[in-house]
Write a protein that holds these residues in place. Structure first.
Motif, PDB file in Angstrom:
ATOM      1  N   LYS A  75       0.821  -1.213   0.000  1.00  0.00           N
ATOM      2  CA  LYS A  75       0.000   0.000   0.000  1.00  0.00           C
ATOM      3  C   LYS A  75       0.857   1.266   0.000  1.00  0.00           C
ATOM      4  N   SER A  76       1.887   1.269   0.838  1.00  0.00           N
ATOM      5  CA  SER A  76       2.725   2.477   0.921  1.00  0.00           C
ATOM      6  C   SER A  76       3.506   2.706  -0.372  1.00  0.00           C
ATOM      7  N   THR A  77       4.037   1.626  -0.914  1.00  0.00           N
ATOM      8  CA  THR A  77       4.777   1.744  -2.172  1.00  0.00           C
ATOM      9  C   THR A  77       3.840   2.242  -3.272  1.00  0.00           C
ATOM     10  N   GLY A 137       9.355   2.731   8.809  1.00  0.00           N
ATOM     11  CA  GLY A 137       9.172   1.861   7.652  1.00  0.00           C
ATOM     12  C   GLY A 137       8.447   2.575   6.530  1.00  0.00           C
ATOM     13  N   ASP A 138       7.379   3.275   6.885  1.00  0.00           N
ATOM     14  CA  ASP A 138       6.614   3.978   5.865  1.00  0.00           C
ATOM     15  C   ASP A 138       7.441   5.067   5.204  1.00  0.00           C
ATOM     16  N   ARG A 139       8.193   5.783   6.027  1.00  0.00           N
ATOM     17  CA  ARG A 139       9.041   6.839   5.462  1.00  0.00           C
ATOM     18  C   ARG A 139       9.985   6.243   4.437  1.00  0.00           C
ATOM     19  N   ALA A 140      10.559   5.087   4.844  1.00  0.00           N
ATOM     20  CA  ALA A 140      11.556   4.478   3.967  1.00  0.00           C
ATOM     21  C   ALA A 140      10.927   4.025   2.655  1.00  0.00           C
ATOM     22  N   ARG A 141       9.732   3.472   2.750  1.00  0.00           N
ATOM     23  CA  ARG A 141       9.105   2.917   1.559  1.00  0.00           C
ATOM     24  C   ARG A 141       8.445   3.977   0.695  1.00  0.00           C
ATOM     25  N   MET A 142       7.999   5.056   1.346  1.00  0.00           N
ATOM     26  CA  MET A 142       7.389   6.108   0.547  1.00  0.00           C
ATOM     27  C   MET A 142       8.482   7.088   0.183  1.00  0.00           C
ATOM     28  N   ILE A 170      -5.739   8.176   1.953  1.00  0.00           N
ATOM     29  CA  ILE A 170      -5.659   7.687   3.326  1.00  0.00           C
ATOM     30  C   ILE A 170      -5.261   6.222   3.256  1.00  0.00           C
ATOM     31  N   GLU A 171      -4.077   5.916   3.762  1.00  0.00           N
ATOM     32  CA  GLU A 171      -3.640   4.507   3.775  1.00  0.00           C
ATOM     33  C   GLU A 171      -3.872   3.907   5.148  1.00  0.00           C
ATOM     34  N   THR A 172      -4.575   2.788   5.185  1.00  0.00           N
ATOM     35  CA  THR A 172      -4.726   2.078   6.458  1.00  0.00           C
ATOM     36  C   THR A 172      -4.497   0.601   6.238  1.00  0.00           C
TER      37      THR A 172
END
Ligand SMILES: Nc1nc2c(ncn2[C@@H]2O[C@H](COP(=O)(O)OP(=O)(O)OP(=O)(O)O)[C@@H](O)[C@H]2O)c(=O)[nH]1
Ligand SMILES: [Mg+2]
Length: 335
Positions: A68-70, A104-109, A152-154
């Motif tokens: 989802k984040s990617t 993790g999200d920061r890294a992937r986004m 909105i990612e959940t």
């Protein structure tokens, strides 16, 4: 920030000033009682933002790790290439992964920090009951006042995906090939049927083809058992195969997002209003339980009242406060 500064801040949010958007998100996430009045004031000031009515609120949900984040970052890039501004909020409902997932999200986004048309925020709700709904509802109002598209990612399948129905104009369920539980949920009518289904990680053709075929079958069964609610009228949930890492399928996804936004255009305000009514009730019930509801005349009456008063300019937060005062007063009378 005193009340008088709130109008000024709301103006700056509407002109997508990043610092102001950030401050506004901090404020609406501040759930201490002494901040309630300011939060309600800010949300009221943002309610009729010119961006909001024409904007698009996209909910991206699905099981952990499906990409989802990617996908969010490539989708945001695709929208920016089309000159649309984008606000992203990634809500992590899991307490165990709170700190780690932010990183993790920061890294992937991967986002361009100098781009003023793009804003990204991660929120950890630390497993708090209703935390996802609160975070998603309040931040979508801030970002929706500032940007053309809000994503909105959940993470999750089940309740969180129902929560997202209340804030998103378009619900996108992301899965990966071989996610049998999702298929079962859809078939059994446990899950609402999303507006768009994405099979991500479709880098391996054969697996992806089979996943799409399985999903078609599951959707057909789900429609037959009458599951759903996210879909409106004649909309048939499209299935889009993507590879977020390779960037394939993104144009098709944007085309389907636009098609769905267009499809709900006439019902958009009613759809958002339904979400607001639901949120008002959720907020109130969380505070005062079913006893609160019955004391104030029952669910049906409260729903009708919320519809009326939200039309009259109240926001879910201000209305919930009003209802709380009435409940407390009613308790005092019977005591
Ligand atoms: N092969 C392949 N891997 C992908 C694709 N998209 C994402 N991934 C990988 O899948 C892993 C999880 O990706 P995320 O984007 O963090 O997934 P997520 O759904 O946001 O995960 P949570 O937020 O933790 O639920 C990462 O290692 C990604 O590189 C894809 O299209 N193909
Ligand atoms: Mg993620």
């Amino acid at each position: 920030m005193p009340l008088s500064d709130i109008a000024e801040d709301a103006q700056q949010v509407m002109s997508a000033n990043k610092a102001a958007v950030s401050r506004a998100l901090n404020l609406v996430e501040d759930r201490r009682a002494e901040s309630h009045a300011r939060v309600a004031e800010l949300l009221a000031a943002l309610k009729d933002a010119p961006k909001a009515a024409g904007g698009h609120r996209v909910g991206l949900t699905g099981p952990p790790g499906v990409g989802k984040s990617t996908l969010t970052s490539v989708l945001a890039r695709g929208l920016r290439l089309r000159d649309r501004t984008v606000g992203v909020v990634a809500v992590d409902p899991s307490s165990m992964r709170s700190g780690g997932s932010l990183l993790g999200d920061r890294a992937r986004m991967s986002f361009d920090p100098t781009d003023n048309g793009l804003f990204v925020r991660s929120l950890a709700t630390a497993g708090e009951v209703g935390g996802l709904a609160y975070a998603a509802n309040s931040s979508v109002r801030v970002l929706g006042a500032a940007y053309d598209t809000v994503i909105i990612e959940t993470t999750g399948v089940g309740q969180s995906e129902i929560d997202i129905v209340h804030v998103a104009d378009t619900v996108v369920l992301v899965i990966q090939p071989g996610s049998g539980d999702v298929l079962q949920f859809l078939k059994a009518g446990i899950m609402e049927i999303p507006d768009i289904l994405v099979v991500n990680k479709a880098d391996q053709d054969e697996l992806a083809r089979r996943a799409v075929a399985d999903l078609r079958g599951a959707l057909r069964t789900a429609h037959a058992v009458g599951a759903g609610g996210a879909q409106d009228g004649a909309w048939e949930t499209p299935i889009v195969a993507t590879s977020a890492t390779k960037g394939s399928g993104i144009d098709e996804l944007i085309a389907q997002l636009d098609a769905h936004r267009k499809h709900v255009e006439t019902a958009l305000l009613a759809r958002r209003r339904r979400g607001e009514v639901q949120w008002t009730l959720d907020l109130f019930i969380r505070k005062h339980g079913e006893h609160g509801v019955s004391t104030l005349g029952g669910r049906r009456l409260l729903k009708a009242r919320a519809e009326r008063e939200l039309d009259g300019g109240e926001t879910p937060l201000s209305l919930c406060e009003q209802l709380s005062r009435e409940y407390v007063a009613a308790l005092g009378q019977t005591a």
